[in-house]
Scaffold this motif. Structure first.
Motif, PDB file in Angstrom:
ATOM      1  N   ARG A 152      -0.468   1.106  11.314  1.00  0.00           N
ATOM      2  CA  ARG A 152       0.289  -0.210  11.806  1.00  0.00           C
ATOM      3  C   ARG A 152      -0.852  -1.245  12.849  1.00  0.00           C
ATOM      4  N   GLN A 153      -1.440  -0.332  13.682  1.00  0.00           N
ATOM      5  CA  GLN A 153      -2.318  -1.087  14.579  1.00  0.00           C
ATOM      6  C   GLN A 153      -3.510  -1.653  13.578  1.00  0.00           C
ATOM      7  N   ASP A 154      -4.048  -1.118  12.821  1.00  0.00           N
ATOM      8  CA  ASP A 154      -5.181  -1.510  11.991  1.00  0.00           C
ATOM      9  C   ASP A 154      -4.673  -2.647  11.113  1.00  0.00           C
ATOM     10  N   LEU A 155      -3.495  -2.689  10.684  1.00  0.00           N
ATOM     11  CA  LEU A 155      -2.869  -3.668   9.780  1.00  0.00           C
ATOM     12  C   LEU A 155      -2.718  -4.997  10.622  1.00  0.00           C
ATOM     13  N   MET A 159      -1.041  11.687 -11.452  1.00  0.00           N
ATOM     14  CA  MET A 159      -0.292  11.456 -10.267  1.00  0.00           C
ATOM     15  C   MET A 159       0.384  10.043 -10.290  1.00  0.00           C
ATOM     16  N   PRO A 160       1.352   9.854  -9.625  1.00  0.00           N
ATOM     17  CA  PRO A 160       2.229   8.618  -9.232  1.00  0.00           C
ATOM     18  C   PRO A 160       1.365   7.821  -8.374  1.00  0.00           C
ATOM     19  N   HIS A 161       1.533   6.380  -8.507  1.00  0.00           N
ATOM     20  CA  HIS A 161       0.779   5.630  -7.647  1.00  0.00           C
ATOM     21  C   HIS A 161       1.921   4.571  -7.300  1.00  0.00           C
ATOM     22  N   GLY A 162       1.441   3.628  -5.986  1.00  0.00           N
ATOM     23  CA  GLY A 162       2.463   2.668  -5.608  1.00  0.00           C
ATOM     24  C   GLY A 162       1.797   1.660  -4.718  1.00  0.00           C
ATOM     25  N   LEU A 163       2.973   1.006  -4.010  1.00  0.00           N
ATOM     26  CA  LEU A 163       3.027  -0.006  -3.257  1.00  0.00           C
ATOM     27  C   LEU A 163       3.905   0.100  -1.996  1.00  0.00           C
ATOM     28  N   LEU A 164       3.254  -0.218  -0.919  1.00  0.00           N
ATOM     29  CA  LEU A 164       4.290  -0.155   0.418  1.00  0.00           C
ATOM     30  C   LEU A 164       4.217  -1.400   1.259  1.00  0.00           C
ATOM     31  N   VAL A 165       4.953  -1.851   1.879  1.00  0.00           N
ATOM     32  CA  VAL A 165       4.784  -2.714   2.745  1.00  0.00           C
ATOM     33  C   VAL A 165       5.448  -2.349   4.006  1.00  0.00           C
ATOM     34  N   LEU A 166       5.183  -2.335   5.191  1.00  0.00           N
ATOM     35  CA  LEU A 166       5.438  -2.103   6.413  1.00  0.00           C
ATOM     36  C   LEU A 166       6.082  -3.296   7.178  1.00  0.00           C
ATOM     37  N   SER A 167       7.103  -3.010   8.205  1.00  0.00           N
ATOM     38  CA  SER A 167       7.236  -3.735   9.127  1.00  0.00           C
ATOM     39  C   SER A 167       6.820  -3.036  10.434  1.00  0.00           C
ATOM     40  N   GLY A 188       4.945  -7.361   9.146  1.00  0.00           N
ATOM     41  CA  GLY A 188       5.346  -7.415  10.662  1.00  0.00           C
ATOM     42  C   GLY A 188       6.825  -7.332  10.958  1.00  0.00           C
ATOM     43  N   GLY A 189       7.509  -7.997  11.818  1.00  0.00           N
ATOM     44  CA  GLY A 189       8.969  -7.958  12.151  1.00  0.00           C
ATOM     45  C   GLY A 189       9.378  -6.722  12.500  1.00  0.00           C
ATOM     46  N   GLN A 190      10.838  -6.856  12.269  1.00  0.00           N
ATOM     47  CA  GLN A 190      11.785  -5.720  12.464  1.00  0.00           C
ATOM     48  C   GLN A 190      12.578  -5.717  11.195  1.00  0.00           C
TER      49      GLN A 190
END
Length: 171
Positions: free
Chosen positions: A16-19, A124-132, A95-97
């Motif tokens: 999170r800090q890096d992003l 292997m499965p592969h994917g996509l993540l988005v963080l808040s 970002g955000g909550q």
């Protein structure tokens, strides 16, 4: 089938800090998780192993999107998932909550780059993540020609595992 992702809390904080670091011209940062996978029958368990941020030089200028990464970034990512074979997860933050969602650009882009992950590690499965700042949302493809599954559970693991052998002899 349900999908459960586990990640070490210290690693998640680092990601999170890096992003959130500024970039000279990109509006957002991108990175990649590698993860091991366990097939538990009706459930897939993803255990995040490592995080690789995209290097500053591997971003390309494109004012139509928050971040565009070039072929060098993709090559480094798929190489990180080659040996040992790993699930590759593209990750960024909005970002955000609360639970974040993917933008239309995120989903359109994933349709073009996720199939490429299967060329290196097809089993292997592969994917996509988005963080808040306090949650996550993800999609996982089991094959390049199948629709994605939603990652149902995200678990932050914070307690370190300690071995206490006591006075026992280990022969």
């Amino acid at each position: 089938m349900t999908v459960h992702l586990k990640i070490d809390g210290r690693l998640l904080d680092t990601v999170r800090q890096d992003l959130h670091r500024p970039h000279p011209f990109a509006y957002e940062r991108v990175g990649f998780f590698t993860a091991g996978v366990a097939d538990l029958g009706d459930r897939l368990l993803l255990l995040v192993r490592d995080y690789t941020p995209v290097a500053d030089a591997d971003y390309e200028i494109d004012r139509k999107v928050g971040a565009k990464i070039g072929s060098a970034a993709m090559r480094k990512a798929v190489q990180s998932a080659y040996r040992p074979a790993a699930t590759l997860l593209h990750v960024h933050t909005h970002g955000g909550q609360g639970k974040p969602g993917f933008s239309g650009v995120d989903l359109d882009s994933a349709k073009s780059f996720v199939p490429g992950f299967f060329e290196t590690t097809p089993r292997m499965p592969h994917g996509l993540l988005v963080l808040s700042n306090d949650a996550a949302h993800g999609l996982l493809w089991l094959a390049s020609d199948r629709p994605p599954l939603t990652i149902d559970e995200f678990q932050r693991i914070d307690a370190p595992l300690q071995r206490e052998w006591g006075n026992h002899d280990l022969a």
